[in-house]
Write an enzyme that holds these catalytic residues in place. Structure first.
Site, mmCIF file in Angstrom:
data_model
loop_
_atom_site.group_PDB
_atom_site.id
_atom_site.type_symbol
_atom_site.label_atom_id
_atom_site.label_comp_id
_atom_site.label_asym_id
_atom_site.label_seq_id
_atom_site.Cartn_x
_atom_site.Cartn_y
_atom_site.Cartn_z
ATOM 1 C CG ASP A 23 6.854 -10.460 3.425
ATOM 2 O OD1 ASP A 23 6.356 -10.220 2.309
ATOM 3 O OD2 ASP A 23 7.957 -11.021 3.564
ATOM 4 N N PRO A 31 3.073 4.513 -0.775
ATOM 5 C CG PRO A 31 3.465 6.626 -1.710
ATOM 6 C CD PRO A 31 3.517 5.156 -2.038
ATOM 7 N N GLY A 32 0.464 5.156 -0.130
ATOM 8 C CA GLY A 32 -0.953 5.348 0.162
ATOM 9 C C GLY A 32 -1.763 6.010 -0.918
ATOM 10 N N GLY A 33 -1.177 6.272 -2.079
ATOM 11 C CA GLY A 33 -1.919 6.942 -3.148
ATOM 12 C C GLY A 33 -3.118 6.139 -3.613
ATOM 13 C CG ASP A 86 4.617 -1.122 2.944
ATOM 14 O OD1 ASP A 86 4.327 -0.873 1.754
ATOM 15 O OD2 ASP A 86 5.790 -1.171 3.363
ATOM 16 C CB CYS A 117 5.031 1.589 -12.323
ATOM 17 S SG CYS A 117 6.192 1.169 -11.001
ATOM 18 C CB ALA A 124 -0.947 0.003 1.205
#
Length: 449
Positions: free
Chosen positions: A312, A264-266, A285, A381, A262
């Site tokens: 994990d 940084p939370g975006g 996380d 990504c 997750a």
């Protein structure tokens, strides 16, 4: 600002040692008051990282000393000087050379005068004879031509050529060398959209719409984290490709959602917006410091339906069954080179294999947590078949109670992208789409365990 080049040189050396360029740049810019100096620092800093291979090619062409025998401070100073000579027309050559040499002089001890003189001599030689530089041609070697011209390592060039062919590869490389854009995602948990746009206008922020509703491309803003809308929690800085992941997962109100990686939370906070702060999102996380980043964003954005767990995802055990799972997993990042250009120099073929193995382990451990009829969105990504298409094909082969959902129908519903996509999964390529490179595959559980 006095000694600006020496500060750039020090920052570039820190990137070479493993610092993240975007985080380091943010911290350095906070120390600079003049906006013109901020702009110049950013231009040279990112310009040198993006074009390192090309700059080294120029230096090697005009220096009798091989690159590997140069002090790292000298080589970095030369790169700073050559970047200004070849890419920044508004800086006079004499100033570019003088400031770069001074930067080397300031960072090296006084006993190293010879290294300073060497830096000065090479830069002056390049300035005199730079128009004699010859680059590899397409006819000689397409790989060498693309590698030097666009400053990418050969292994990435070869991989892209094998996967996409010459024309698409060149588009991807060009897009990767452009300046990364800043995108605001509007957060309706904090204010209405008309108020959001009014405050942006009030702050003199120029913006345009993107292919996603509520995502705004900023055209002119000096510090996107210092605006009214950001401080009020009505804006989150997030790329459109990243934002598309949460939309493709299509969470509904009161659902239970598992976010496997997750920070940084975006995407976590975007899911909360789409669910209107209802239901529950379990966000995992492996790092406490990264969980703290998620918590900061949750609090700033007014999110109420997230439970954080330091776990994990490879080993995570949970008897609960979820309506949706977001598997936006760690990857080699080859789609993010525009915003993190050091990826070109830090990654290798071995990283791709390691990431594909990690992604497989995470998916294999968590597929059973999905309800019958539930959906899992896998996204990365990066632009590597091993981490994307090959991995999804393996998962589907080994798990016959999952099917690949055709993503194109929902893509039409949630975006203004008009793509000719013949596959059920989706791959966004920089240069073909005005965004980062991303891969998405939507899996549906078709029967119970």
């Amino acid at each position: 600002m006095k000694n600006l080049r020496s500060k750039i040189l020090k920052a570039l050396l820190r990137v070479e040692s493993g610092s993240y360029s975007n985080l380091l740049l943010d911290s350095e810019l906070k120390k600079i008051k003049d906006q013109r100096d901020k702009n110049l620092f950013t231009e040279i800093f990112y310009g040198v990282i993006r074009n390192k291979l090309y700059l080294d090619y120029v230096i090697e062409s005009f220096s009798k000393t091989p690159l590997h025998k140069m002090d790292k401070e000298v080589l970095t100073g030369l790169r700073i000087g050559v970047y200004q000579l070849f890419f920044l027309d508004k800086i006079p050559a004499r100033a570019a050379i003088y400031e770069s040499v001074e930067a080397v002089k300031l960072i090296l001890p006084a006993s190293r005068k010879g290294a300073v003189s060497f830096t000065n001599g090479v830069l002056r030689n390049i300035n005199r004879k730079g128009n004699e530089l010859t680059l590899p041609t397409k006819t000689e070697s397409k790989k060498e031509y693309l590698s030097v011209k666009y400053s990418y390592p050969i292994w990435i060039i070869k991989r892209f050529l094998d996967q996409y062919g010459f024309k698409k590869t060149e588009k991807i490389l060009k897009a990767g060398n452009k300046r990364a854009e800043v995108i605001y995602r509007f957060n309706p948990l904090k204010m209405e959209k008309n108020e959001f746009e009014r405050l942006m206008d009030q702050d003199g922020i120029k913006y345009e719409n993107t292919f996603l509703d509520s995502f705004y491309r900023l055209k002119e803003v000096n510090n996107p984290a210092e605006t009214q809308v950001f401080k009020n929690g009505a804006a989150y800085i997030q790329g459109t490709s990243a934002g598309l992941a949460s939309l493709l997962l299509d969470p509904k109100e009161n659902m239970s959602v598992l976010d496997l990686a997750a920070a940084p939370g975006g995407k976590t906070t975007h899911l909360a917006v789409l669910m209107k702060n209802s239901g529950q999102i379990t966000a995992l996380d492996v790092s406490q410091s990264r969980l703290n980043l998620i918590r900061e964003n949750i609090e700033r954005l007014g999110v109420k339906n997230v439970v954080l767990k330091m776990e994990d995802a490879v080993k995570y055990q949970d008897s609960k069954k979820y309506d949706r799972i977001l598997a936006d997993l760690p990857c080699s990042g080859l789609g993010l080179i525009a915003s993190k250009p050091e990826i070109k120099w830090e990654k290798s073929e071995s990283v791709i294999k390691q990431m594909a193995s990690l992604q497989y382990d995470i998916l294999s451990n968590n597929l059973s947590k999905l309800k019958p009829g539930g959906k899992l969105l896998y996204s990365t990504c990066t632009l590597s078949q091993e981490e994307n298409q090959d991995l999804i094909n393996r998962i589907l082969t080994e798990n016959n109670n999952f099917e690949l959902v055709n993503i194109n129908k929902i893509l039409e519903e949630v975006s203004a992208l008009n793509l000719k996509n013949e596959n059920k999964y989706l791959e966004l390529l920089p240069g073909e789409v005005d965004s980062e490179g991303f891969f998405y595959a939507l899996l549906k559980k078709v029967e119970s365990d």
